[in-house]
Every structure is written in structure tokens, then in C-alpha cells.
Motif scaffolding. Structure first.
Motif, mmCIF file in Angstrom:
data_model
loop_
_atom_site.group_PDB
_atom_site.id
_atom_site.type_symbol
_atom_site.label_atom_id
_atom_site.label_comp_id
_atom_site.label_asym_id
_atom_site.label_seq_id
_atom_site.Cartn_x
_atom_site.Cartn_y
_atom_site.Cartn_z
ATOM 1 N N VAL A 5 36.109 45.461 -1.784
ATOM 2 C CA VAL A 5 35.043 46.440 -1.526
ATOM 3 C C VAL A 5 35.601 47.652 -0.799
ATOM 4 O O VAL A 5 35.284 48.812 -1.128
ATOM 5 C CB VAL A 5 33.907 45.798 -0.698
ATOM 6 C CG1 VAL A 5 32.907 46.859 -0.247
ATOM 7 C CG2 VAL A 5 33.208 44.731 -1.517
ATOM 8 N N GLN A 6 36.469 47.416 0.193
ATOM 9 C CA GLN A 6 37.032 48.532 0.961
ATOM 10 C C GLN A 6 37.969 49.383 0.106
ATOM 11 O O GLN A 6 37.965 50.613 0.205
ATOM 12 C CB GLN A 6 37.767 48.006 2.202
ATOM 13 C CG GLN A 6 36.887 47.247 3.175
ATOM 14 C CD GLN A 6 35.720 48.057 3.687
ATOM 15 O OE1 GLN A 6 35.725 49.286 3.610
ATOM 16 N NE2 GLN A 6 34.699 47.389 4.201
ATOM 17 N N VAL A 7 38.783 48.737 -0.720
ATOM 18 C CA VAL A 7 39.665 49.489 -1.615
ATOM 19 C C VAL A 7 38.836 50.293 -2.613
ATOM 20 O O VAL A 7 39.157 51.452 -2.919
ATOM 21 C CB VAL A 7 40.650 48.557 -2.348
ATOM 22 C CG1 VAL A 7 41.432 49.321 -3.420
ATOM 23 C CG2 VAL A 7 41.624 47.929 -1.360
ATOM 24 N N LEU A 8 37.754 49.704 -3.113
ATOM 25 C CA LEU A 8 36.876 50.421 -4.036
ATOM 26 C C LEU A 8 36.253 51.635 -3.353
ATOM 27 O O LEU A 8 36.134 52.703 -3.956
ATOM 28 C CB LEU A 8 35.782 49.486 -4.557
ATOM 29 C CG LEU A 8 34.776 50.114 -5.540
ATOM 30 C CD1 LEU A 8 35.488 50.657 -6.776
ATOM 31 C CD2 LEU A 8 33.723 49.091 -5.943
ATOM 32 N N THR A 9 35.878 51.484 -2.080
ATOM 33 C CA THR A 9 35.335 52.618 -1.320
ATOM 34 C C THR A 9 36.346 53.760 -1.249
ATOM 35 O O THR A 9 36.008 54.922 -1.472
ATOM 36 C CB THR A 9 34.962 52.169 0.108
ATOM 37 O OG1 THR A 9 33.981 51.136 0.030
ATOM 38 C CG2 THR A 9 34.398 53.342 0.909
ATOM 39 N N LEU A 10 37.602 53.398 -0.955
ATOM 40 C CA LEU A 10 38.646 54.418 -0.897
ATOM 41 C C LEU A 10 38.852 55.047 -2.279
ATOM 42 O O LEU A 10 39.091 56.258 -2.391
ATOM 43 C CB LEU A 10 39.956 53.804 -0.388
ATOM 44 C CG LEU A 10 39.933 53.262 1.045
ATOM 45 C CD1 LEU A 10 41.280 52.656 1.407
ATOM 46 C CD2 LEU A 10 39.562 54.345 2.052
ATOM 47 N N PHE A 11 38.753 54.228 -3.325
ATOM 48 C CA PHE A 11 38.917 54.748 -4.677
ATOM 49 C C PHE A 11 37.805 55.739 -5.022
ATOM 50 O O PHE A 11 38.042 56.748 -5.694
ATOM 51 C CB PHE A 11 38.935 53.600 -5.681
ATOM 52 C CG PHE A 11 39.173 54.051 -7.096
ATOM 53 C CD1 PHE A 11 38.147 54.091 -8.023
ATOM 54 C CD2 PHE A 11 40.443 54.462 -7.497
ATOM 55 C CE1 PHE A 11 38.374 54.512 -9.326
ATOM 56 C CE2 PHE A 11 40.677 54.877 -8.797
ATOM 57 C CZ PHE A 11 39.629 54.912 -9.725
ATOM 58 N N LEU A 12 36.586 55.486 -4.556
ATOM 59 C CA LEU A 12 35.483 56.425 -4.795
ATOM 60 C C LEU A 12 35.740 57.757 -4.087
ATOM 61 O O LEU A 12 35.393 58.826 -4.598
ATOM 62 C CB LEU A 12 34.161 55.813 -4.328
ATOM 63 C CG LEU A 12 33.643 54.635 -5.171
ATOM 64 C CD1 LEU A 12 32.405 54.026 -4.532
ATOM 65 C CD2 LEU A 12 33.351 55.079 -6.604
ATOM 66 N N LEU A 13 36.377 57.700 -2.923
ATOM 67 C CA LEU A 13 36.767 58.937 -2.240
ATOM 68 C C LEU A 13 37.837 59.678 -3.044
ATOM 69 O O LEU A 13 37.841 60.913 -3.098
ATOM 70 C CB LEU A 13 37.286 58.620 -0.830
ATOM 71 C CG LEU A 13 36.243 58.156 0.188
ATOM 72 C CD1 LEU A 13 36.917 57.682 1.470
ATOM 73 C CD2 LEU A 13 35.252 59.274 0.496
ATOM 74 N N ILE A 14 38.755 58.920 -3.655
ATOM 75 C CA ILE A 14 39.751 59.525 -4.538
ATOM 76 C C ILE A 14 39.049 60.225 -5.698
ATOM 77 O O ILE A 14 39.429 61.335 -6.106
ATOM 78 C CB ILE A 14 40.732 58.457 -5.061
ATOM 79 C CG1 ILE A 14 41.623 57.954 -3.926
ATOM 80 C CG2 ILE A 14 41.606 59.008 -6.197
ATOM 81 C CD1 ILE A 14 42.488 56.766 -4.305
ATOM 82 N N ALA A 15 38.000 59.598 -6.232
ATOM 83 C CA ALA A 15 37.240 60.187 -7.342
ATOM 84 C C ALA A 15 36.594 61.508 -6.922
ATOM 85 O O ALA A 15 36.501 62.452 -7.723
ATOM 86 C CB ALA A 15 36.177 59.208 -7.824
ATOM 87 N N VAL A 16 36.178 61.600 -5.665
ATOM 88 C CA VAL A 16 35.621 62.861 -5.156
ATOM 89 C C VAL A 16 36.674 63.963 -5.232
ATOM 90 O O VAL A 16 36.400 65.091 -5.670
ATOM 91 C CB VAL A 16 35.122 62.694 -3.703
ATOM 92 C CG1 VAL A 16 34.739 64.048 -3.105
ATOM 93 C CG2 VAL A 16 33.928 61.754 -3.653
ATOM 94 N N GLY A 17 37.902 63.637 -4.809
ATOM 95 C CA GLY A 17 38.987 64.612 -4.887
ATOM 96 C C GLY A 17 39.299 65.004 -6.316
ATOM 97 O O GLY A 17 39.563 66.176 -6.608
ATOM 98 N N PHE A 18 39.271 64.029 -7.215
ATOM 99 C CA PHE A 18 39.530 64.288 -8.644
ATOM 100 C C PHE A 18 38.500 65.269 -9.199
ATOM 101 O O PHE A 18 38.847 66.278 -9.828
ATOM 102 C CB PHE A 18 39.479 62.956 -9.406
ATOM 103 C CG PHE A 18 39.801 63.080 -10.876
ATOM 104 C CD1 PHE A 18 41.088 62.907 -11.329
ATOM 105 C CD2 PHE A 18 38.797 63.365 -11.801
ATOM 106 C CE1 PHE A 18 41.395 63.013 -12.683
ATOM 107 C CE2 PHE A 18 39.085 63.471 -13.150
ATOM 108 C CZ PHE A 18 40.386 63.297 -13.593
ATOM 109 N N VAL A 19 37.216 64.995 -8.965
ATOM 110 C CA VAL A 19 36.137 65.848 -9.483
ATOM 111 C C VAL A 19 36.177 67.225 -8.826
ATOM 112 O O VAL A 19 35.991 68.254 -9.488
ATOM 113 C CB VAL A 19 34.760 65.178 -9.259
ATOM 114 C CG1 VAL A 19 33.624 66.121 -9.640
ATOM 115 C CG2 VAL A 19 34.670 63.887 -10.060
ATOM 116 N N ALA A 20 36.448 67.246 -7.517
ATOM 117 C CA ALA A 20 36.500 68.524 -6.797
ATOM 118 C C ALA A 20 37.594 69.425 -7.345
ATOM 119 O O ALA A 20 37.418 70.640 -7.468
ATOM 120 C CB ALA A 20 36.716 68.270 -5.303
ATOM 121 N N ASP A 21 38.748 68.824 -7.692
ATOM 122 C CA ASP A 21 39.834 69.613 -8.264
ATOM 123 C C ASP A 21 39.466 70.123 -9.658
ATOM 124 O O ASP A 21 39.694 71.289 -9.977
ATOM 125 C CB ASP A 21 41.110 68.766 -8.349
ATOM 126 C CG ASP A 21 42.303 69.561 -8.862
ATOM 127 O OD1 ASP A 21 43.048 70.103 -8.035
ATOM 128 O OD2 ASP A 21 42.467 69.648 -10.096
#
Length: 305
Positions: A5-21
Motif C-alpha cells: 500500500v505504501q509503495v503504491l502511494t509513492l507510485f501514485l505520487l510518481i504518476a502526478v509527476g508524470f502527468v505534470a510533465d
């Protein structure tokens, strides 16, 4: 599985960076500037915050020293694992791949994950692994990347000592040992800066992935070999060794998190500094970060069996 769950949370934050870029809100150029903020301010802050939040005990000091030795040992095992590989082909890319197979994302991945799974005490122990990483990366890591480069690598004692991780250790360890209490505004400010670590680090990694050739990302055989060596073989060896030596509980989990980290984001920075293949570095960091969504939960679960 809490770790998953915690790794998935971090991955969702990575997705924010991906979309923002991809949408131009937060691009790679902005991420490079933010990386300096993360490296020089946020990572030291989270280390200092962990020291300030811990009450001194002899047992904790011993555990901290043990975690430092474990951090050093992990890198030596990485050197042995990568020794037979990456000998043929492009020497610039090979140096990157060897570096990627040894050095993990200690500050940007381990600290936020330790904070989520083990709390302040786990961050305290992972801070020791960050210090070990800095000792190794500015000695062996610099030498490895500097082989065959025009910018010859030398042992830079200033870089070895005057880097954010070691400075935070030099300041924080005496505060912990002597139970020094800082004024509330100072500790609050350090805590606020430290809290930026997880979102900033993951969003920055998202921009790395956004700027990678995703098709090539999954077709490069070296990427799979590095994940096998760095994120599967290395943590399995280290966690098993720790168990055989009698380590258990939170210390085992914290050291296991450090051993299971994906390739260091600093691989790109070192590749640029020593004229190595920065495209290969970006690709391998991105692939390892994606693979960590699968590998890290299983390795952390192994520490708890």
C-alpha cells in the motif's frame, strides 16, 4: 500488505509527476532545480528530524552503528554481484549499468518508505544507511564513473565530507547522543522541510519517467538484469545474511528497505559529471523505479516473516 500500500502511494505520487510533465505544469527543467532543493535541504532535514525525534539510548546508538555497517556491506555485495557483467559493448553505458547495479535510491526512496512503514525510528536507522551510501558513492562510485573519462576521477575528500548526508550526520548524531533540545520554531521548521521529502522525490522521479522512451524502457535487456541483481538478488542475500546474524524486528525491516532500494536517481547526475551515457542512466533509473512497485513490497514482507 502494508508495504504494498505504501509503495503504491509513492507510485501514485510518481504518476502526478508524470502527468505534470506531460501537461507542462512541472517539467524536467523545473525538476532539476528541485532536485538541488531535495539534495541540499530536504534530505538533511529528514535526517536531522529523525535524530531530534529519538531519545538517546545505548541500544539505539548500537543499532545505528549496525545499520551503517549494513549499508556499507550492501554496496560491497553489489560490487561482487555486478563484477561478471557489463564488460562488453559501449564502455560509457557499461559504467552506468555497473553503478546502477550497486547504488540504490537511499534518500529519495528509502527514507520516505521507511517513514511510512517503520516511523521515526526506521528513518533514524535508514539515515545511517544514507550516510554509508554517501561514503561509498563519493569514493568507489566516483571512481567507477570516472574510468576512461576525460574528467579523471580522484578521491575528493571535500565531496566525501562536505555533502548533505554526512553533514546532517555530523550535526545530528551529537544532538541525539547528548539529548540536545532545540527551540520549538527550529524543530518545527526542520519538520516542515522534512515533510516535503516523499512528495517532491516521487514527483521528480515521475518527470524522469515522462521523459523516457517508454518503448525502449521495456526492451533493454540490461534493465531487467539490473533489477534482478539490484532489487532481487541483493536484498535477498542481505536480508538472509542479517537474519543469520540474529537481526530482527524494526532494525531488520529498516536495513531491508535500504538493501531493496531501486537504482539511485543520482546515477543521472554522476553520468553527466563524468561524460557517461546520461540517456542510459535516465532509462535505467526510470525502469528500476517502476519495477520497485513490485519488488520492494515482497522484500519488505520477507523481513517480517
Amino acid at each position: 500488505m502494508t508495504a504494498g500500500v505504501q509503495v503504491l502511494t509513492l507510485f501514485l505520487l510518481i504518476a502526478v509527476g508524470f502527468v505534470a510533465d506531460k501537461t507542462g505544469i512541472y517539467t524536467a527543467n523545473a525538476a532539476k532545480a528541485t532536485t538541488n532543493l531535495l539534495f541540499y535541504a530536504v534530505t538533511p532535514a529528514i535526517m536531522l528530524d529523525s535524530f531530534l525525534s529519538m531519545s538517546y539510548s545505548r541500544e539505539r546508538l548500537i543499532a545505528f552503528g549496525l545499520a551503517f555497517v549494513c549499508g556499507l556491506s550492501t554496496h560491497f555485495v553489489g560490487m561482487l554481484l555486478t563484477l561478471p557483467f557489463f564488460r562488453k559493448g559501449n564502455p560509457q553505458a557499461n559504467a552506468v549499468y555497473k553503478f546502477a547495479g550497486i547504488y540504490g535510491n537511499m534518500g529519495y526512496m528509502c527514507l520516505p518508505l521507511a517513514e511510512k512503514i517503520t516511523g521515526a525510528e526506521g528513518v533514524f536507522l535508514c539515515s545511517s544507511a544514507v550516510a554509508a551510501y554517501n561514503v561509498m558513492v563519493f569514493t568507489h562510485g566516483a571512481w567507477l564513473m570516472g574510468q576512461g573519462a576525460e574528467k579523471k576521477s580522484k578521491l575528493d575528500l571535500r565531496a566525501l565530507i562536505l555533502n548533505p548526508g554526512v553533514i546532517a550526520l555530523i550535526i545530528g548524531l551529537p544532538l541525539f547522543i547528548f539529548s540536545v533540545s532545540l527551540p520549538a520554531p527550529v524543530t518545527d521548521a526542520i519538520g516542515y522541510v522534512a515533510s516535503l521529502n516523499s512528495p517532491l522525490a516521487m514527483i521528480i522521479l515521475g518527470t524522469y519517467i515522462a521523459n523516457s522512451d517508454l518503448k525502449k524502457l521495456f526492451l533493454q535487456k540490461e534493465h531487467y538484469l539490473i533489477v534482478l541483481l539490484k532489487q532481487i538478488c541483493m536484498p535477498l542475500i542481505m536480508i538472509t545474511l542479517y537474519r543469520l546474524l540474529g537481526m530482527s524486528g524494526l532494525t531488520l525491516t529498516a536495513c531491508g528497505i535500504s538493501a531493496a532500494a531501486p537504482t539511485a536517481a543520482n546515477t543521472v547526475l554522476f553520468a553527466a559529471k563524468y561524460d557517461k551515457d546520461t540517456a542510459a542512466a535516465s532509462q535505467v533509473v526510470s525502469f528500476g523505479t517502476l519495477a520497485a512497485v513490485l519488488t520492494m513490497p515482497f522484500m519488505i514482507a520477507y523481513t517480517k516473516i
